[in-house]
Design an enzyme around this catalytic site. Structure first.
Site, PDB file in Angstrom:
ATOM      1  N   GLU A   1      -1.244 -10.266  -5.706  1.00  0.00           N
ATOM      2  CA  GLU A   1      -1.210 -11.086  -6.923  1.00  0.00           C
ATOM      3  C   GLU A   1      -0.469 -10.365  -8.042  1.00  0.00           C
ATOM      4  OE1 GLU A   1      -3.805 -10.353  -4.988  1.00  0.00           O
ATOM      5  OE2 GLU A   1      -5.468 -11.763  -5.270  1.00  0.00           O
TER       6      GLU A   1
ATOM      7  N   GLU B   1       0.839  -1.205   0.000  1.00  0.00           N
ATOM      8  CA  GLU B   1       0.000   0.000   0.000  1.00  0.00           C
ATOM      9  C   GLU B   1       0.873   1.253   0.000  1.00  0.00           C
ATOM     10  OE1 GLU B   1      -2.599  -0.426   3.383  1.00  0.00           O
ATOM     11  OE2 GLU B   1      -3.786  -1.966   2.379  1.00  0.00           O
TER      12      GLU B   1
ATOM     13  N   CYS C   1      -9.184  -9.656  -6.956  1.00  0.00           N
ATOM     14  CA  CYS C   1      -9.981  -8.596  -7.595  1.00  0.00           C
ATOM     15  C   CYS C   1      -9.965  -8.783  -9.119  1.00  0.00           C
ATOM     16  CB  CYS C   1      -9.445  -7.225  -7.200  1.00  0.00           C
ATOM     17  SG  CYS C   1      -7.962  -6.713  -8.070  1.00  0.00           S
TER      18      CYS C   1
ATOM     19  N   CYS D   1      -6.583  -8.099 -10.916  1.00  0.00           N
ATOM     20  CA  CYS D   1      -5.597  -9.179 -10.799  1.00  0.00           C
ATOM     21  C   CYS D   1      -5.980 -10.367 -11.674  1.00  0.00           C
ATOM     22  CB  CYS D   1      -5.461  -9.623  -9.340  1.00  0.00           C
ATOM     23  SG  CYS D   1      -4.574  -8.416  -8.334  1.00  0.00           S
TER      24      CYS D   1
ATOM     25  N   CYS E   1      -2.069  -4.924  -5.335  1.00  0.00           N
ATOM     26  CA  CYS E   1      -2.440  -6.207  -4.738  1.00  0.00           C
ATOM     27  C   CYS E   1      -1.260  -7.183  -4.790  1.00  0.00           C
ATOM     28  CB  CYS E   1      -3.573  -6.847  -5.523  1.00  0.00           C
ATOM     29  SG  CYS E   1      -5.050  -5.856  -5.705  1.00  0.00           S
TER      30      CYS E   1
HETATM   31 ZN   LIG Z   1      -6.116  -7.501  -6.969  1.00  0.00          ZN
END
Ligand SMILES: [Zn+2]
Length: 161
Positions: free
Chosen positions: A75, A64, A112, A115, A73
């Site tokens: 992934e 982050e 998500c 990803c 993310c």
């Molecule tokens: Zn993601």
């Protein structure tokens, strides 16, 4: 007008002990990857591990930033690292897990859409399916034999023609 339905297929395990040894080990590598998470804002850590054809394991975690959209993310951190450094060594499988102290996670956390789209492109690029293991440390694991299961309407360049 016709109504159409798409069925998706995945395997549901009640414990990682039901998985084969490679899959179980990869889920545990994803747990190790949680340690690298930089998630001071959401307090939601995500760990990802890739198992490559050579046997090499790559770890990644969510990263982050105080400028929120600049984060990424776990992934995609994993997949972009693979794309930049290991793309001659195909990804056989990918395990994802998550942890937060704020509430109990009772089911596997799903990736998500962004990803999934990146997974789909790299799967197509390497010409081999990537197995996906979504591991909830409370026990359950969802396993798909390829990205198509989680993103049946994946976007490809050839759809533009
Ligand atoms: Zn993601």
């Amino acid at each position: 007008m016709t109504n159409k339905e798409i069925k998706i297929a995945f395997e549901d395990y009640t414990s990682i002990d039901e998985l084969n040894n490679d899959d179980k080990a990869l889920c545990l590598e994803a747990v190790k990857a949680l340690d690298g998470s930089h998630s001071p804002y959401s307090k939601f850590r995500v760990g990802c591990a890739l198992r490559l054809q050579s046997g090499k394991i790559l770890h990644a975690s969510n990263q982050e930033n105080v400028a929120y959209p600049s984060g990424l993310c776990a992934e995609r951190v994993a997949l972009f690292h693979w794309g930049a450094n290991h793309s001659d060594d195909p990804i056989l499988s990918m395990a994802v897990t998550a942890h937060t102290d704020n509430f109990p996670l009772l089911k596997p956390v799903t990736s998500c859409g962004g990803c999934l789209q990146v997974m789909a492109e790299f799967e197509q690029k390497q010409g081999k399916p990537i197995e996906v293991l979504l591991y909830c440390q409370k026990g359950e694991v969802w396993k798909a034999k390829g990205i198509q299961s989680f993103l049946p309407f994946m976007f490809f360049e050839n759809r533009l023609q």
